[in-house]
Design a protein around this motif. Sequence first.
Motif, short mmCIF file in Angstrom:
data_model
loop_
_atom_site.label_atom_id
_atom_site.label_comp_id
_atom_site.label_asym_id
_atom_site.label_seq_id
_atom_site.Cartn_x
_atom_site.Cartn_y
_atom_site.Cartn_z
N HIS A 78 -19.21 -34.58 7.39
CA HIS A 78 -19.53 -36.00 7.27
C HIS A 78 -20.77 -36.19 6.40
CE1 HIS A 78 -20.67 -35.02 11.63
NE2 HIS A 78 -21.69 -34.76 10.89
N ASP A 79 -21.16 -35.13 5.71
CA ASP A 79 -22.30 -35.18 4.79
C ASP A 79 -21.88 -35.94 3.52
OD1 ASP A 79 -24.22 -34.67 2.86
OD2 ASP A 79 -24.38 -32.52 3.31
N PRO A 80 -22.55 -37.08 3.23
CA PRO A 80 -22.16 -37.88 2.06
C PRO A 80 -22.16 -37.08 0.75
CG PRO A 80 -23.85 -39.00 3.34
CD PRO A 80 -23.68 -37.65 3.95
N GLU A 81 -23.07 -36.09 0.66
CA GLU A 81 -23.16 -35.31 -0.57
C GLU A 81 -21.92 -34.41 -0.75
OE1 GLU A 81 -25.06 -35.85 -2.96
OE2 GLU A 81 -24.70 -34.05 -4.18
N VAL A 82 -21.45 -33.83 0.33
CA VAL A 82 -20.23 -33.02 0.27
C VAL A 82 -19.06 -33.91 -0.14
CG1 VAL A 82 -18.62 -31.54 1.54
CG2 VAL A 82 -21.08 -31.43 2.04
N ILE A 83 -19.00 -35.10 0.47
CA ILE A 83 -17.90 -36.03 0.20
C ILE A 83 -17.96 -36.54 -1.24
CG2 ILE A 83 -16.95 -38.30 0.87
CD1 ILE A 83 -17.99 -37.55 3.77
N ARG A 84 -19.18 -36.77 -1.72
CA ARG A 84 -19.36 -37.24 -3.10
C ARG A 84 -18.83 -36.22 -4.11
NH1 ARG A 84 -22.53 -36.96 -7.34
NH2 ARG A 84 -23.92 -35.35 -6.55
N ARG A 85 -19.03 -34.93 -3.81
CA ARG A 85 -18.67 -33.90 -4.79
C ARG A 85 -17.21 -33.47 -4.71
NH1 ARG A 85 -23.15 -29.82 -6.31
NH2 ARG A 85 -25.09 -30.77 -5.63
N ALA A 86 -16.54 -33.78 -3.60
CA ALA A 86 -15.16 -33.30 -3.44
C ALA A 86 -14.24 -34.00 -4.43
CB ALA A 86 -14.70 -33.58 -2.01
N ARG A 87 -13.21 -33.29 -4.87
CA ARG A 87 -12.22 -33.93 -5.76
C ARG A 87 -11.13 -34.65 -4.98
NH1 ARG A 87 -12.81 -29.45 -8.89
NH2 ARG A 87 -10.85 -28.60 -8.12
N THR A 88 -10.91 -34.19 -3.74
CA THR A 88 -9.98 -34.91 -2.86
C THR A 88 -10.68 -35.16 -1.53
OG1 THR A 88 -8.11 -33.76 -3.87
CG2 THR A 88 -7.70 -34.83 -1.74
N VAL A 89 -10.67 -36.40 -1.09
CA VAL A 89 -11.27 -36.74 0.20
C VAL A 89 -10.15 -37.19 1.14
CG1 VAL A 89 -12.94 -38.17 1.42
CG2 VAL A 89 -13.37 -37.51 -0.95
N ILE A 90 -10.01 -36.45 2.24
CA ILE A 90 -8.99 -36.78 3.25
C ILE A 90 -9.74 -37.36 4.45
CG2 ILE A 90 -7.22 -35.80 4.78
CD1 ILE A 90 -7.23 -33.44 2.54
N ARG A 91 -9.56 -38.65 4.67
CA ARG A 91 -10.31 -39.30 5.76
C ARG A 91 -9.50 -39.29 7.05
NH1 ARG A 91 -14.91 -41.28 3.49
NH2 ARG A 91 -14.67 -41.67 1.26
N LEU A 92 -10.16 -38.84 8.12
CA LEU A 92 -9.53 -38.76 9.43
C LEU A 92 -10.14 -39.77 10.38
CD1 LEU A 92 -9.60 -34.89 10.07
CD2 LEU A 92 -7.69 -36.23 9.20
N ARG A 93 -9.29 -40.32 11.24
CA ARG A 93 -9.80 -41.11 12.36
C ARG A 93 -8.88 -40.87 13.55
NH1 ARG A 93 -9.78 -47.12 11.22
NH2 ARG A 93 -11.50 -46.67 9.80
N ASP A 94 -9.46 -40.56 14.69
CA ASP A 94 -8.68 -40.30 15.91
C ASP A 94 -7.51 -39.35 15.65
OD1 ASP A 94 -10.37 -42.07 17.21
OD2 ASP A 94 -9.05 -43.79 16.85
N GLY A 95 -7.77 -38.32 14.87
CA GLY A 95 -6.75 -37.29 14.63
C GLY A 95 -5.72 -37.63 13.58
N LYS A 96 -5.82 -38.83 13.02
CA LYS A 96 -4.83 -39.23 12.00
C LYS A 96 -5.48 -39.26 10.62
CE LYS A 96 -2.15 -42.49 14.86
NZ LYS A 96 -3.04 -42.54 16.05
N VAL A 97 -4.66 -38.99 9.60
CA VAL A 97 -5.13 -39.18 8.22
C VAL A 97 -5.02 -40.66 7.91
CG1 VAL A 97 -4.66 -38.68 5.79
CG2 VAL A 97 -4.40 -36.88 7.51
N ILE A 98 -6.15 -41.30 7.61
CA ILE A 98 -6.09 -42.74 7.32
C ILE A 98 -6.17 -43.02 5.83
CG2 ILE A 98 -6.90 -43.55 9.57
CD1 ILE A 98 -9.70 -43.91 8.21
N GLU A 99 -6.64 -42.05 5.04
CA GLU A 99 -6.71 -42.27 3.59
C GLU A 99 -6.85 -40.94 2.87
OE1 GLU A 99 -10.35 -44.12 2.31
OE2 GLU A 99 -9.50 -44.76 0.39
N ILE A 100 -6.18 -40.83 1.73
CA ILE A 100 -6.40 -39.67 0.86
C ILE A 100 -6.81 -40.19 -0.50
CG2 ILE A 100 -5.38 -37.66 -0.26
CD1 ILE A 100 -3.41 -37.47 2.05
N GLU A 101 -8.01 -39.79 -0.92
CA GLU A 101 -8.53 -40.26 -2.21
C GLU A 101 -8.59 -39.08 -3.18
OE1 GLU A 101 -12.79 -41.93 -3.90
OE2 GLU A 101 -12.49 -41.79 -1.75
N ASN A 102 -7.84 -39.20 -4.28
CA ASN A 102 -7.89 -38.17 -5.32
C ASN A 102 -8.73 -38.67 -6.47
OD1 ASN A 102 -6.19 -35.88 -4.51
ND2 ASN A 102 -4.61 -37.47 -4.35
N ARG A 103 -9.68 -37.87 -6.94
CA ARG A 103 -10.56 -38.35 -8.02
C ARG A 103 -10.26 -37.66 -9.32
NH1 ARG A 103 -15.50 -37.68 -3.86
NH2 ARG A 103 -15.41 -39.74 -2.93
#
Length: 228
Positions: A203-228
Amino acid sequence: MSTLIELKSVARHYTGSSGTVRAVDNVSLSFKEGDFSVLAGSSGSGKTTLLNLIGGIDRPDIGEVLISGISTQGKSESELADLRLNKIGFIFQSYNLLPVLTVYENVQFILQIRGIADRLHNELILPVLKRLGLIDLKERFPSQLSGGQQQRVAIARAIVLKPSIVLADEPTANLDSDTADSLLDLMQSLNHEDRVTFLFSSHDPEVIRRARTVIRLRDGKVIEIENR
Ligand SMILES: Nc1ncnc2c1ncn2[C@@H]1O[C@H](COP(=O)(O)OP(=O)(O)OP(=O)(O)O)[C@@H](O)[C@H]1O
Ligand SMILES: [Mg+2]
């Protein structure tokens, strides 16, 4: 690019006195060679549970996890351990180094488990220690290293056998922001130059900023996949 890991409608539940927790709930994902991805989500969203399923440390109740096309379902513990050792490198939040072994020996330990002949150890280990700036520290014990240096040893250990993918559970969680930054620089350059595939949980913003794909989870579900 070839698919390394595939999850098909995967679920993992925990049942306790307060009922059933859907730690991972109907997740389908795939990871391919060269990825630099992060599982992002608040505490309890299922990041560690999912990483453990992806890495074959744990198996799903429902669905299927394929590691290089091989399902973890129906595999014995020792078959799973073999699969992990050959395909997956792990980096843990708490480093998990063995305190009685030196830097060199902590990395060597992985080669010993794999049964790699002693005469090959130097040529496998020394280039990795050089690459990670650890060569002058190779005789030190973990207690004689900073947190960032210990985490670099954990990376060395994770990549020495050239796994298909390195899984890192909150790799920056115990580091100050400068140390975390230089660690992320290092992992990015391993990704670019040495083609090491990474999947983080954070949940470190810096790790998330640098990732090329961000897979967001909430309550065990994938709620969003962001490809940059
Ligand atoms: N061994 C277990 N037994 C029972 N419940 C568990 C177990 N492991 C995890 N859980 C529950 O599953 C859910 C997901 O936990 P998980 O550890 O995967 O979350 P996380 O996203 O890694 O959180 P954190 O950021 O705090 O590390 C939580 O509700 C947690 O309480
Ligand atoms: Mg966790």
